[in-house]
Design a protein around this motif. Structure first.
Motif, PDB file in Angstrom:
ATOM      1  N   LEU A 112      12.585 -15.041 -21.245  1.00 29.14           N
ATOM      2  CA  LEU A 112      13.367 -14.266 -20.283  1.00 29.14           C
ATOM      3  C   LEU A 112      12.614 -14.164 -18.951  1.00 29.14           C
ATOM      4  O   LEU A 112      13.219 -14.275 -17.874  1.00 29.14           O
ATOM      5  CB  LEU A 112      13.653 -12.864 -20.830  1.00 29.14           C
ATOM      6  N   ALA A 113      11.307 -13.955 -19.028  1.00 34.33           N
ATOM      7  CA  ALA A 113      10.511 -13.881 -17.800  1.00 34.33           C
ATOM      8  C   ALA A 113      10.533 -15.221 -17.069  1.00 34.33           C
ATOM      9  O   ALA A 113      10.657 -15.276 -15.840  1.00 34.33           O
ATOM     10  CB  ALA A 113       9.074 -13.479 -18.133  1.00 34.33           C
ATOM     11  N   ALA A 114      10.433 -16.301 -17.823  1.00 34.04           N
ATOM     12  CA  ALA A 114      10.463 -17.631 -17.214  1.00 34.04           C
ATOM     13  C   ALA A 114      11.828 -17.907 -16.588  1.00 34.04           C
ATOM     14  O   ALA A 114      11.917 -18.484 -15.495  1.00 34.04           O
ATOM     15  CB  ALA A 114      10.128 -18.687 -18.267  1.00 34.04           C
ATOM     16  N   LEU A 115      12.882 -17.501 -17.278  1.00 32.16           N
ATOM     17  CA  LEU A 115      14.231 -17.716 -16.742  1.00 32.16           C
ATOM     18  C   LEU A 115      14.423 -16.926 -15.453  1.00 32.16           C
ATOM     19  O   LEU A 115      15.038 -17.415 -14.494  1.00 32.16           O
ATOM     20  CB  LEU A 115      15.273 -17.309 -17.784  1.00 32.16           C
ATOM     21  N   ALA A 116      13.912 -15.701 -15.427  1.00 32.75           N
ATOM     22  CA  ALA A 116      14.021 -14.889 -14.221  1.00 32.75           C
ATOM     23  C   ALA A 116      13.348 -15.585 -13.037  1.00 32.75           C
ATOM     24  O   ALA A 116      13.896 -15.632 -11.933  1.00 32.75           O
ATOM     25  CB  ALA A 116      13.395 -13.513 -14.457  1.00 32.75           C
ATOM     26  N   GLN A 117      12.157 -16.140 -13.262  1.00 30.44           N
ATOM     27  CA  GLN A 117      11.470 -16.845 -12.184  1.00 30.44           C
ATOM     28  C   GLN A 117      12.251 -18.085 -11.758  1.00 30.44           C
ATOM     29  O   GLN A 117      12.399 -18.359 -10.567  1.00 30.44           O
ATOM     30  CB  GLN A 117      10.057 -17.254 -12.630  1.00 30.44           C
ATOM     31  N   GLU A 118      12.764 -18.804 -12.735  1.00 31.46           N
ATOM     32  CA  GLU A 118      13.483 -20.043 -12.429  1.00 31.46           C
ATOM     33  C   GLU A 118      14.755 -19.773 -11.641  1.00 31.46           C
ATOM     34  O   GLU A 118      15.153 -20.568 -10.788  1.00 31.46           O
ATOM     35  CB  GLU A 118      13.807 -20.776 -13.739  1.00 31.46           C
ATOM     36  N   MET A 119      15.427 -18.645 -11.921  1.00 28.43           N
ATOM     37  CA  MET A 119      16.680 -18.319 -11.247  1.00 28.43           C
ATOM     38  C   MET A 119      16.477 -17.395 -10.048  1.00 28.43           C
ATOM     39  O   MET A 119      17.457 -16.955  -9.437  1.00 28.43           O
ATOM     40  CB  MET A 119      17.656 -17.671 -12.240  1.00 28.43           C
ATOM     41  N   ARG A 120      15.200 -17.086  -9.733  1.00 25.84           N
ATOM     42  CA  ARG A 120      14.867 -16.208  -8.614  1.00 25.84           C
ATOM     43  C   ARG A 120      15.568 -14.847  -8.750  1.00 25.84           C
ATOM     44  O   ARG A 120      16.143 -14.310  -7.804  1.00 25.84           O
ATOM     45  CB  ARG A 120      15.215 -16.860  -7.277  1.00 25.84           C
ATOM     46  N   MET A 121      15.503 -14.316  -9.957  1.00 24.45           N
ATOM     47  CA  MET A 121      16.061 -13.000 -10.239  1.00 24.45           C
ATOM     48  C   MET A 121      14.954 -12.094 -10.756  1.00 24.45           C
ATOM     49  O   MET A 121      13.907 -12.570 -11.218  1.00 24.45           O
ATOM     50  CB  MET A 121      17.187 -13.106 -11.292  1.00 24.45           C
ATOM     51  N   SER A 122      15.193 -10.799 -10.700  1.00 21.49           N
ATOM     52  CA  SER A 122      14.202  -9.879 -11.262  1.00 21.49           C
ATOM     53  C   SER A 122      14.247  -9.952 -12.780  1.00 21.49           C
ATOM     54  O   SER A 122      15.287 -10.226 -13.385  1.00 21.49           O
ATOM     55  CB  SER A 122      14.489  -8.444 -10.806  1.00 21.49           C
ATOM     56  N   GLN A 123      13.091  -9.701 -13.388  1.00 20.52           N
ATOM     57  CA  GLN A 123      13.049  -9.707 -14.850  1.00 20.52           C
ATOM     58  C   GLN A 123      13.929  -8.603 -15.433  1.00 20.52           C
ATOM     59  O   GLN A 123      14.543  -8.778 -16.488  1.00 20.52           O
ATOM     60  CB  GLN A 123      11.608  -9.554 -15.329  1.00 20.52           C
ATOM     61  N   ALA A 124      14.016  -7.480 -14.729  1.00 19.10           N
ATOM     62  CA  ALA A 124      14.861  -6.377 -15.206  1.00 19.10           C
ATOM     63  C   ALA A 124      16.324  -6.793 -15.255  1.00 19.10           C
ATOM     64  O   ALA A 124      17.046  -6.466 -16.203  1.00 19.10           O
ATOM     65  CB  ALA A 124      14.684  -5.158 -14.306  1.00 19.10           C
ATOM     66  N   ALA A 125      16.777  -7.533 -14.232  1.00 23.55           N
ATOM     67  CA  ALA A 125      18.179  -7.963 -14.190  1.00 23.55           C
ATOM     68  C   ALA A 125      18.492  -8.906 -15.335  1.00 23.55           C
ATOM     69  O   ALA A 125      19.555  -8.823 -15.961  1.00 23.55           O
ATOM     70  CB  ALA A 125      18.478  -8.626 -12.850  1.00 23.55           C
ATOM     71  N   VAL A 126      17.583  -9.813 -15.637  1.00 28.64           N
ATOM     72  CA  VAL A 126      17.795 -10.753 -16.742  1.00 28.64           C
ATOM     73  C   VAL A 126      17.761 -10.017 -18.076  1.00 28.64           C
ATOM     74  O   VAL A 126      18.603 -10.243 -18.959  1.00 28.64           O
ATOM     75  CB  VAL A 126      16.730 -11.868 -16.706  1.00 28.64           C
ATOM     76  N   TYR A 127      16.796  -9.109 -18.227  1.00 22.60           N
ATOM     77  CA  TYR A 127      16.640  -8.394 -19.496  1.00 22.60           C
ATOM     78  C   TYR A 127      17.841  -7.506 -19.792  1.00 22.60           C
ATOM     79  O   TYR A 127      18.308  -7.442 -20.934  1.00 22.60           O
ATOM     80  CB  TYR A 127      15.357  -7.561 -19.456  1.00 22.60           C
TER      81      TYR A 127
END
Length: 575
Positions: free
Chosen positions: A68-83
């Motif tokens: 999830l953290a990696a996906l957040a970085q890849e999509m330029r989103m906050s980790q909180a938003a992805v989680y």
């Protein structure tokens, strides 16, 4: 005169450590490489977040927080938003690494046992009790809300493959054979559809043989109303959205999460292009630029079918400048059947209903005017335009107009989707279309509109089943999901089953629904119901909930109190 010199004194070193990386979990290089490999050259735009979560979840069987953290970085989103999105939907399994950074092993196969009311009547609880004892830890057995296969009750999903009329032996066989992919029976494909006049109606619209005004008038004359549950007149909706300033979008709802409902899946598995042609005609009439189809995740076979047939259609486009068709995958959230919650989900967010106004027709998907339709509404467009609006309106019974596709399950001989005149009564529906009650069973009660449509006793068997006919009795038809109960069933148990469902499916956005469903469940699980407190709670939920979930959740409980007081040892109602 000498100028004044002000010395600059260097500030003392701060004791506060400088942050070496953004807030949140550190991204592991190996997790980032895995995410990048799975996403490939797919766009990283934010509205594809749920699609990308599915890719990861399908591959690993779960969502590790490192991914999830990696996906957040890849999509330029906050980790909180992805989680927050990953943890909102039932079908995503989020796991944390242990102290050594090791990811727990994912189950080899997940077995979902539907515990919706129809499956509960057919023995789902026995399956849930026995199946875990038959498998090792590598097989996960969990309850699941209605999976849209009520006519096949009890239904079990092994991986992504449904097991109809399931028993322990059938589930064991599917697990042993690793039958986890659904291959539905052959549907009418594009070639067969074209052989029988498919897309000719669309071509007539494009060529001017059918004029726009005549199409809009036919839709209005038919009296066709939205068949997802809300019942808004389809022709009027087309005019409203067409009048808005473009670009305009379309969102098609095939989430079909209302317990007891399976009509959309049934039609889609048989004749997908009848729906697609109706969808394109609506897009032409309204002036739609892009179309988003939102399909519930439980319908894995339908997703493969639609993916194949849409690709064929795009390769042999029946119209120039055909709108781009985007197929989006739900992730297990009943609330996404609500139109604005579905739009939030398509945008890659948690499926939470929006406050209105503005309405979806004005400010909908990506902030654009949006034509939102249920699958079946569009499925009828071709036949209505071929036969004329008055033909459809003349099909009703008992003073009602049109045809309805009733999803019937429970204690009948022939459960399934039954096309019948709008306004038919429950007795007529059971006798004329369902082969009567099961052997030895007597009608005791019925749900006229799925989980949220209320419960009526057998003594009220002469009410026409249609829009607006059931509201005086505290019920509504919704998506026309009929669940039939017999004398051996308890409506108290049914109400408990339904309220457990509403409690689990509340999105949690508004307090009256989030707290109200939990409180109502606690109250009705007691041996003696506090009917006065339940009445107060019901009034608050109806008046203050944001969307239809919280507003309709009290219906089953209110109906038990009003129509079945003998099960609660209450005095018989006089009305």
């Amino acid at each position: 005169m000498k100028p004044t010199v002000i010395p600059i004194i260097a500030a003392p070193a701060s004791r506060q450590r400088k942050r070496e990386a953004p807030k949140g979990r550190r991204v592991r290089p190996e997790a980032l490489a895995e995410v990048q490999m799975l996403l490939g050259d797919a766009s990283r735009q934010p509205d594809l977040l749920i699609e990308h979560l599915h890719r990861i979840n399908d591959h690993f069987g779960q969502l590790a927080t490192s991914h999830l953290a990696a996906l957040a970085q890849e999509m330029r989103m906050s980790q909180a938003a992805v989680y927050e999105v990953a943890t909102f939907y039932h079908h995503f399994s989020v796991v944390r690494e242990d102290a050594d950074g090791k990811i727990p092993a994912a189950p080899e196969i997940t077995v979902r046992v539907c515990d919706g009311l129809s499956c509960d009547l057919a023995g789902a609880q026995e399956l849930l009790a026995r199946l875990p004892t038959l498998f090792g830890k590598e097989i996960r057995v969990i309850p699941a809300p209605c999976v849209g296969r009520c006519e096949q009750a009890p239904a079990v999903i092994v991986g992504q493959c449904p097991v109809p009329h399931a028993d322990c032996a059938a589930v064991q066989a599917a697990v042993s054979a690793k039958q986890t992919v659904h291959h539905p029976e052959a549907a009418i494909d594009l070639e067969q559809y074209l052989e029988h006049g498919g897309y000719q109606l669309l071509k007539d619209c494009l060529s001017g043989k059918l004029e726009l005004e005549s199409v809009l008038k036919a839709m209005e004359d038919s009296g066709l109303r939205g068949l997802g549950g809300a019942g808004f007149p389809a022709g009027r909706k087309w005019r409203i959205v067409r009048a808005e300033v473009g670009p305009r979008l379309m969102a098609v709802n095939i989430d079909e999460g209302e317990p007891g409902t399976f009509k959309d899946r049934t039609y889609l598995e048989r004749d997908p292009h009848r729906f697609l042609e109706g969808m394109l005609i609506a897009a032409w009439a309204v002036g739609i630029d892009d179309i988003y189809i939102y399909l519930r995740d439980e319908y894995h076979g339908c997703r493969a079918l639609l993916t194949t047939e849409i690709a064929k259609l795009q390769a042999a486009a029946p119209m120039r400048a055909m709108p781009q068709i985007h197929l989006r995958r739900g992730a297990g959230a009943y609330i996404c059947g609500e139109e604005s919650a579905m739009i939030e989900s398509i945008e890659g967010k948690r499926g939470m209903p929006r406050l209105r106004p503005p309405y979806v027709a004005q400010v909908g998907l990506f902030g654009r005017p949006t034509l939102e339709h249920n699958f079946e509404t569009l499925y009828w467009v071709r036949r209505i335009l071929e036969k004329g609006g008055p033909w459809f309106g003349a099909q009703g019974r008992n003073g009602r107009k049109g045809l309805r596709s009733f999803s019937v399950s429970g204690r009948v001989r022939l459960p399934g989707v039954h096309l019948a005149p709008a306004g038919i009564t429950i007795n007529e529906l059971i006798d004329e279309h369902c082969g009567g009650m099961l052997e030895g069973e007597t009608l005791y009660a019925y749900l006229p509109g799925g989980a949220s449509g209320g419960i009526l006793p057998a003594s009220m068997n002469n009410i026409p089943l249609d829009f607006d006919t059931l509201q005086p009795h505290g019920c509504f038809i919704g998506s026309a999901a009929i669940i039939v109960l017999s004398e051996r069933d308890s409506v108290v148990d049914a109400a408990r089953n339904l309220m457990r469902f509403f409690k689990e499916e509340s999105c949690g956005q508004c307090t009256p629904c989030r707290v109200g469903t939990a409180k109502a469940l606690t109250l009705i699980e007691q041996p003696r119901w506090d009917v006065n407190l339940l009445a107060d709670l019901s009034a608050v939920m109806r008046d203050a909930s944001i969307c239809g979930l919280g507003q309709a959740a009290p219906n089953p409980v209110d109906c038990v109190i009003k129509y079945f007081p003998h099960e609660l040892n209450l005095p018989q109602a006089t009305s």
